[in-house]
Structure formats: structure tokens, C-alpha cells
Design an enzyme around this catalytic site. Structure first.
Site, PDB file in Angstrom:
ATOM      1  N   ASN A   1       0.801  -1.235   0.000  1.00 19.98           N
ATOM      2  CA  ASN A   1       0.000   0.000   0.000  1.00 19.98           C
ATOM      3  C   ASN A   1       0.830   1.280   0.000  1.00 19.98           C
ATOM      4  OD1 ASN A   1      -2.741  -0.803  -0.219  1.00 19.98           O
ATOM      5  ND2 ASN A   1      -2.547  -1.736   1.795  1.00 19.98           N
TER       6      ASN A   1
ATOM      7  N   ASP B   1      13.255  11.981  11.202  1.00 19.49           N
ATOM      8  CA  ASP B   1      12.341  12.386  10.119  1.00 19.49           C
ATOM      9  C   ASP B   1      11.093  11.492  10.140  1.00 19.49           C
ATOM     10  OD1 ASP B   1      11.351  13.760   7.996  1.00 19.49           O
ATOM     11  OD2 ASP B   1      12.692  12.882   6.496  1.00 19.49           O
TER      12      ASP B   1
END
Ligand code: AMP
Length: 887
Positions: free
Chosen positions: A664, A706
């Protein structure tokens, strides 16, 4: 006009009527027989007193019943002589006559006064004839029609007044109009007499046989006998279909379930209807229809058993995965349930596990083919039965499709420990576990000075089962723990062994101790590296600056600590033969080149789908190093919520990094694409996965820097995994990263204020980013702080403002976000605590029911003024869900 005439109440001149009139008025109208065009004799009433002035001759009908009609039409046929054609007539000669009516309930009036009549009209001839010679001439007939409206009494009398004309009245026809019986939209409307002056008559229709009202059918009968404005309709009852204004039964083999379906349809697969008039088709043997299945859906059956169960043991947790059943039974609503039994060593006697074992996300009704089982007992045998079911399983008497998988949890190490001490060293020896769950790869020894575990601790590794640790302080007590690693994963740490080094001047002393290692977990903090003398095959773990550690985890080794970065790649990443890789298609663009999907063939295992990142041609040495640094970082991790490195290709070009394939793609794009489609439990499940991956990373002292939804990948089972570990990624790769005033490039919206201000990146700053990821997930990929500029975001955060709850966000989740966004980094929860909170929420979904108010963010939280309110709110919400994660 005659089209609409359905009944004449008086056809032609009624002899009796006129007779009656003659009897009443002894006047000059005369009944005379003449011949018509076809020489057929006919009777007329004539008057022709043109030579005398002051004529007033009346002719009256008998009583005419109106039969309910409000408007009646009178058609008269007559001839009229032209005065000029009559020689010598005086100027009193007329060429018109008058027509009157008188309404009455009395049918036997013998006298009506002139003044009582109501005038209908003065009638003039369209055609007159000039010769009087009626006997042998063809007559020219005039036809005139007049109507009278709003009749209300039983009937009326008609009268004709002659004032001196020469008239022959040939016929008087009185009629009314009606709308004829009709069937429209399966409703029958009866014969209806038209209304009065302007009125439309509203008529309600009756549904025809085997039909029912869908919307009350009605129409309007207009004054001229036409049907107008059909409204509503009837529909054929279930089991019947419409055919030319009637409802006829469905034929065998077809059915009609609802009255609103237009036609009978063929029975869906695996069903039949042997009789006519079926409202549904009956399922074939061994096929079923769930209560909520539409009647048009094929009959289905329970699924076959799940297949290929795989277990991955991690101490006292096990992840079970399996393939979906080969036969889904024709349905898409497959779920799985697990049954756990604990078995004796020989596997002969098994008893149910009870409630102490936990399943994440849940034990029953799982929609994905994986589950995490926690809180098992160490060194124990378990048998898990995985059952597949679908919407018709409960209807079938046959047993459910099941598959059984047996699992042995890792053994805690029971060892006989040999202790040999000197003033600055300790020698430990141990025996490995009796029944390890795989071949032992190495042992890990962890030690720290007693009461200093938060500050100082060291991890050593060895392949042998003894180790000398030196460089210790004389006369000091140290705590040691040992655990084994097999190719099936790490075992549990054993219990604490306290040993004191001898005081200055004292010699060696040996001691044998017996320890049964327990399975408890505790926290360490490391402040420095204690040098240890190692066996030749011992391996030294290195540390980044002070980190929180959990036994059971390793420490991340920064690739820069290697003099030769290629060695880091060799140590942590498996070299893959390029011929085993089949590249299939491009799925994205990375910093160093394309990202493709493909398949990897691994000897002795089934082919797996992989993502392949390649280093584009023309790279520099530094680029190659940076590219491969991601592999040497990723290769150190082994966790279900961290993207798994399969290996690297470095011996031929292009250089490639092979990872597991995440169907996905990245989480932010995935959520935007499926906006609003998940339950809050599913969203919390995703967040739980991310938090668990981050806990693992922080336990390994790895700071991500991050963390954002764009750097989370999602697989086909909705499992979220943390990715993007390259060394240069924050600087170069992330399009969100912006330069700060201090020169670094930072994804401002995701980054904690201390990391923006003075580059203080820690697991606590990762927790801040995690709070932003929570917000992204609950808002289905909304951009944090929307279109505000980076500068405005920094300013707002500094002033104490925080993002408001996204739409439909449970209050407990927003509170957790606010906690992650505490200004003081030590006030933020740890990832382990976040996982615990989310687990509790998943186990108690009622706690997610109360939704936060999505307020405008600018009226959010101002730190100075509202600090106390914030902590109050937190206390309340945590109490509500029964949690307290403050240490
Ligand atoms: P990255 O260079 O890691 O940021 O990857 C660039 C893009 O490639 C990502 O945003 C994903 O859409 C895709 N991608 C990277 N790794 C994978 C993976 N393991 N599975 C599926 N898609 C991936």
C-alpha cells in the site's frame, strides 16, 4: 365532439317532451313531419309567424334528469328562414331565437313563469334558407352547441323562445361528458363524470390485482372528459412482475424479492426457485445466505481452512501469520479467530491458555492474517488453532476450517555460573539453555555497577559460553545478566547476578553459583564505555551517546563508527545474487534512483515480493556510501514494524538495496486515498504499530529525525512500518525539509522545538514527530498546520499553540498528541508508554467513544496561561481510561 360522448340523456327531439309543452302553452309552435336529406320522414317543431309583430312563442321540454353531471351540453339542429327571402314581411321579422333553462328538483312542473328561466343564449343560424317550400326541398341544417354549468338540482327544463322568426327545430340532444374507465401505472381509475365550470375532478386509483401502492395513485378528470396529471403508482407485489397493466407471477427459476423491483430475475448462482411466484430463491445444499445478504447475491458457503501458518517467536511473544483459505466460499468477509492451548512437554496434554495471554489487535474476528500473541510463559509449548470463518459459517453445521500451529517460547537460560574474580576482572561461565528454540548463534552479557544502572552499562557479545570482563574497579559490586540468541531470535535475559571484585592486593577467588534466570525487564542508562577484555570471538557493542536501554534489545551502531563503511554493509546486510531478483515495475523515485517492485527467489523458501532501490549510474564514492548506509542501518533492525532489509547487491551494477514489499506504499498517500474509510480501532492499530517500531528504535538508541506519515510504509494487511533510514535523508531527500537559521535542513512541521532551535535530536524529539504522525493519521493525511508558513509554525509553537483535534478524533488520542507536544522533552511520554496506552485503548474501545471538540487551533493552548489546565486535562483523560504512564 362525439368522441367524448358516452351517454346522451336525450337523443333527438323527444316527442313526449314537446307534446307536454304544447299542452302547457297553446302557442304557435307546431309539430310537423318532413323528409330529411335521405328522404326519411322526421318530426320537427316549427314556428313562422313573421307577418305579425309582437311574437313571444315558447316551446318547453319536460324535466331532464342531470344524472350527477354538473355541466350539460345541448346540441340543437334547426333551420331558419332568411327574412329577405320572405316577400312582404314587415320589419319585425327575426332571424334568431332564444334558449333558456330552469333548474328544479320537481320533475312534474306544469307551469314555469317566463321570468324564472335563465337564458342560455340567443341562437342565430349559420346558414339560412331562402325558400319556404320545405315540403319538397332539401333543408340546410344548422347545428349549435351550448352548455350549462354548475347544475346542482335533480334536473332542469329547457325552453326555446321565438320572437317572430321562421324556425324549424329538428333535434335537441342533451348530454354530459365523462372520463372513461382506465388503467394507468397499475392503478384502475373508474368512469368519472366531469366537473362543473372549471373544476378538475380528483380521482383516486385502485391498485390492480397482486399489486400494492408505491405512492397513492391519483389523476384528474378534466372538463372535456380527458384524464390529466397522473400522480403516484402501484407496483407488483414480491413474486409478481408487470405485464401490460396486470401483475403476473414470476416463472420458476426466477424471483422478485421486493415490490419495487421492476421484473423477476434469474436465481443467483447456487440457488433455485422450483415454484412460480417466488419472492426469493432457495440455496442449494451446503450453500447459505446470511441474513444481511441481498437476495440477489449468490448463495455462499464457509471458507476452507487458513494455510501455511508461520510463527516468529520473540521471547514470550509470538507473531503468527498465515495465508488466507484457498476457498473463500464465494465471500469477501473472511475473519479469523484463534484458540490457544498450553501443552505439556510431550505435547500430549493441553489446556486452554486462559485470560493471561493477550492477542493484538484481538483474538476473535481478525480481518488480517496476522496476530501478535503476548504474555506467554517462557520455555513453554503452545498450540494455536487458527479458524477461518465468514458471514455464513454460523449457518453451516459442518465444523469450521482450522489449521494448528505449535509454538515453543524461548527458553530462559538456566545456567550453572562459574565466577572467578580478581580486583579488576570477573570471569563468568554458563551453560546454554537445555532446549533452545534454534541453533545458538551467540550470547549477550550485560553488566553495570550496582545502583548505577541508569547511567552506566555495557553489552558484550561472545560465541563461547564464558567471558572475562576486565577493567573493573576494585572492591566494587557489579550486576551481570546473560541471554542467548538463536537463529529464531533473542531469548529472555536471565536474572541478575551480583559480583563484587576483590579489594586491592587480594588474589583470585572462584565460586560456583546456580541461577534460574527469570524473565523481568528493566531500564538501564549508559554514560560511558567500560573496557572489557574479550575472548577472541567476542564482539564488542558500541554506543552512541547516553541512551536508555532495555535488555532484550541491541544498540544501534552508527555506520560512521566504522573506518571502512563497506565493512558495516558486510556486517549488517546480506549480499544477494542479482540473478535471484526479478524486477517488475517502477513504483517510486528515491533520492539515489528509481524504486521498483519485483520478486526475490531465496533458496529453499517461497518467492517473496520485494522493493528494489537502485543507485543510479554516475554516482560518486560518497553517494555510494550514503546509499548503502541505509542498508547498514536497516540491517541492524529486526522488528515487525520496521521495514525489513532482505539484502544488498554490491558486487555488480547497479548497486541495489532489497527490502520487503509494502503493497500500500507510503502512509500519507494511502490515507488520502482512503479518506474516512477506516474505523477508529483500525487507525489506532496503525498508530500502535508505528509506536511499537519506534519503541524498538529508541530502545536501540536510534533517533530517526524524520518520522512522518510519508516515511511510514503500509502493507496489504494494514501493518505500518517505519522506513527511510538513510544518513543523508533529512538533509537531501525529504521535500519537507527546510533550512533553519542555524543552517541545517529540517522538516519543520514534524520537528520538536529544541531540535529546530539547537539540533537536540533525541527519542523525545521523535516522540514529538510521532504526535504529528498521530494527527496525520486521524485526519487521513491532512497537512499539519495546513498552509501556514514554516516561520509561522515555529512562532505559534513557541507561543504555546498546538494543533487542534482532527475531525472525529477521540479525546484520549488528542490528549496523547498534546502530551507528545509538551515543550519540555522529559515531560513527553516514552514510546514504550505510548504502546501501552494504545494497547489499552484497543482492548477497551469504549474509551475511544468520547470525541474531542475540533476547535479552531488558534484558540488552542497557550503555555504560560494554560499549563495547569493542560495537566489537569491529562489527568482526567488518563484516569478515564485507567492509565498512568508517568514514571
Ligand atoms: P524512499 O526513497 O524510501 O523515500 O522511496 C520512495 C518511494 O518508493 C516511497 O515513497 C514509496 O512510495 C516507494 N517505496 C519505497 N520503499 C518501498 C517498499 N518497501 N515497498 C513499497 N513501496 C516502497
Amino acid at each position: 365532439m362525439c368522441v367524448h360522448l358516452s351517454m346522451c340523456v336525450c337523443v333527438c327531439v323527444d316527442r313526449n317532451v314537446f307534446l307536454l309543452m304544447r299542452e302547457v302553452f297553446s302557442i304557435t309552435w307546431e309539430e310537423i313531419s318532413v323528409m330529411d336529406e335521405r328522404n326519411t320522414p322526421m318530426r320537427t317543431y316549427q314556428v313562422c309567424n313573421v307577418m305579425e309583430a309582437n311574437q313571444n312563442n315558447w316551446l318547453r321540454t319536460r324535466h331532464i334528469s342531470r344524472e350527477g353531471a354538473q355541466r350539460v351540453y345541448i346540441e340543437i339542429k334547426f333551420t331558419l328562414r332568411d327574412c329577405n327571402s320572405l316577400p312582404g314581411v314587415p320589419g319585425t321579422c327575426k332571424e334568431t331565437f332564444n334558449m333558456y333553462y330552469y333548474e328544479s328538483n320537481n320533475a312534474n312542473l306544469w307551469f314555469i313563469k317566463e321570468s324564472q328561466y335563465v337564458k342560455i343564449d340567443t341562437i342565430a343560424a349559420d346558414e339560412s334558407f331562402t325558400q319556404v317550400d320545405v315540403g319538397d326541398r332539401v333543408m340546410k341544417l344548422n347545428t349549435e352547441v351550448r352548455d350549462i354549468s354548475n347544475l346542482s338540482k335533480k334536473g332542469f327544463y329547457l325552453a326555446f323562445q321565438d320572437l317572430g322568426a321562421c324556425i324549424a327545430l329538428v333535434s335537441v340532444r342533451v348530454f354530459y361528458k365523462k372520463c372513461p374507465l382506465t388503467v394507468l401505472n397499475l392503478a384502475q381509475f373508474p368512469d368519472t363524470i366531469t366537473g362543473g365550470d372549471t373544476a378538475l375532478v380528483e380521482v383516486h386509483g385502485m391498485c390492480v390485482n397482486a399489486s400494492e401502492e408505491f405512492e397513492a395513485p391519483k389523476m384528474y378528470c378534466s372538463a372535456d372528459g380527458g384524464w390529466l396529471v397522473p400522480i403516484g403508482r402501484c407496483v407488483c407485489k414480491p413474486g409478481f412482475e408487470e405485464n401490460k397493466d396486470v401483475c403476473q407471477p414470476c416463472r420458476p427459476g426466477t424471483y422478485k424479492a421486493s415490490a419495487t423491483d421492476a421484473y423477476c430475475t434469474k436465481c443467483p448462482p447456487h440457488s433455485s426457485s422450483p415454484q412460480e411466484q417466488a419472492v426469493e430463491c432457495v440455496c442449494e445444499k451446503s450453500f447459505y445466505r446470511a441474513e444481511t445478504d441481498p437476495r440477489s447475491m449468490a448463495c455462499t458457503r464457509p471458507p476452507s481452512a487458513p494455510e501455511n501458518p508461520i510463527s516468529t517467536v520473540n521471547e514470550t511473544c509470538v507473531t503468527l501469520e498465515w495465508s488466507p483459505p484457498r476457498d473463500t466460499g464465494g465471500r469477501g468477509d473472511i475473519t479469523y479467530s484463534l484458540h490457544c492451548r498450553k501443552c505439556s512437554g510431550d505435547g500430549r496434554k493441553c489446556t486452554p491458555c486462559g485470560s493471561s495471554v493477550h492477542f493484538v489487535p484481538r483474538q476473535f474476528g481478525l480481518s488480517s492474517a496476522t496476530v501478535l500473541v503476548t504474555d506467554l510463559q517462557p520455555d513453554s509449548n503452545y498450540s494455536f488453532t487458527i479458524e477461518s470463518q465468514n458471514g455464513v459459517s454460523d449457518l453451516s453445521p459442518t465444523p469450521r476450517g482450522t489449521v494448528v500451529i505449535n509454538v515453543t517460547t524461548s527458553q530462559t537460560v538456566s545456567v550453572v555460573l562459574k565466577e572467578r574474580r580478581s580486583k579488576d576482572s570477573v570471569t563468568l561461565a554458563w551453560q546454554g539453555p537445555e532446549r533452545p528454540n534454534g541453533a545458538i548463534v551467540e550470547y549477550e552479557v550485560i553488566y553495570y555497577e550496582k545502583n548505577q544502572r541508569e547511567q552506566n552499562y555495557t553489552v558484550l557479545k561472545t560465541r563461547s559460553n564464558m567471558m572475562t570482563v576486565d577493567g573493573l574497579k576494585p572492591g566494587t559490586t557489579y550486576v551481570f545478566r546473560v541471554r542467548a540468541r538463536t537463529d529464531g531470535g533473542y531469548g529472555s535475559y536471565g536474572g541478575e547476578i551480583e559480583l563484587e571484585t576483590s579489594h586491592e592486593g587480594k588474589g583470585m577467588n572462584d565460586k560456583y553459583l546456580f541461577f534460574a534466570y527469570n524473565n523481568c525487564a528493566f531500564l538501564f542508562r549508559h554514560c560511558g564505555y567500560i573496557k572489557a577484555k574479550q575472548d577472541p570471538d567476542e564482539e564488542k557493542m558500541q554506543f552512541q551517546h547516553g541512551r536508555v536501554k532495555l535488555p532484550g534489545s541491541r544498540t544501534y551502531i552508527h555506520p560512521h563508527t566504522y573506518e571502512d563503511p563497506n565493512q558495516a554493509v558486510r556486517d549488517f546486510a546480506k549480499e544477494i545474487d542479482a540473478s535471484n531478483i526479478r524486477i517488475e515495475r517502477v513504483i517510486g523515485a528515491g533520492e539515489f534512483g528509481e524504486v521498483c517492485s519485483g520478486r526475490l527467489r531465496v533458496q529453499g523458501k517461497r518467492e517473496i515480493y520485494v522493493a528494489i532501490k537502485s543507485l543510479k549510474a554516475g554516482y560518486s564514492d560518497k553517494q555510494r556510501r550514503d546509499f548503502l548506509s541505509e542498508a547498514s542501518i536497516m540491517g541492524q533492525f529486526d522488528h515487525p514494524n520496521i521495514i525489513r532489509l532482505e539484502g544488498v547487491v554490491t558486487r555488480c551494477k547497479p548497486v541495489m538495496i532489497i527490502t520487503e514489499f509494502m503493497e500500500n506504499g507510503s502512509l500519507d498517500t494511502f490515507l488520502k486515498k482512503h479518506d474516512g474509510q477506516f474505523t477508529v480501532i483500525q487507525l489506532v492499530g496503525m498508530l500502535r504499530g508505528i509506536a511499537s517500531g519506534m519503541k524498538y528504535l529508541s530502545d536501540m538508541s536510534y533517533v530517526h529525525r524524520d518520522l512522518a506519515a510519508r516515511n511510514i510504509l503500509v502493507n496489504s494487511n494494514l501493518v505500518c512500518k517505519v522506513s527511510d533510514f538513510g544518513l543523508s535523508r533529512v538533509l537531501e531527500d525529504d521535500p519537507e525539509a527546510a533550512y533553519t537559521t542555524r543552517g541545517g535542513k529540517i522538516p519543520i512541521r514534524w520537528t520538536a522545538p529544541e531540535a529546530i532551535a539547537y539540533r537536540k535530536f533525541t527519542s523525545a524529539s521523535d516522540v514529538w514527530s510521532y504526535g504529528i504522525v498521530m494527527w496525520e493519521v486521524i485526519s487521513y493525511g491532512e497537512r499539519p498546520y495546513w498552509e501556514m508558513s514554516n516561520q509561522d509554525v515555529i512562532k505559534a509553537i513557541d507561543e504555546g499553540y498546538r494543533l487542534p483535534a482532527p475531525m472525529d478524533c477521540p479525546v484520549v488520542l488528542h490528549q496523547l498528541m498534546l502530551d507528545c507536544w509538551e515543550k519540555g522533552r522529559s515531560d513527553r511520554p516514552k514510546f514504550g508508554q505510548i504502546v501501552t496506552i494504545l494497547d489499552k485503548l484497543i482492548r477497551n474501545p469504549a474509551s475511544l467513544r468520547e470525541l474531542a471538540n475540533s476547535s479552531v487551533w488558534s484558540v488552542g493552548y497557550k503555555l504560560n496561561a494554560v499549563n495547569s489546565t493542560l495537566s489537569l486535562t491529562r489527568a482526567c483523560s488518563l484516569e478515564m481510561i485507567g492509565l498512568d504512564y508517568r514514571i
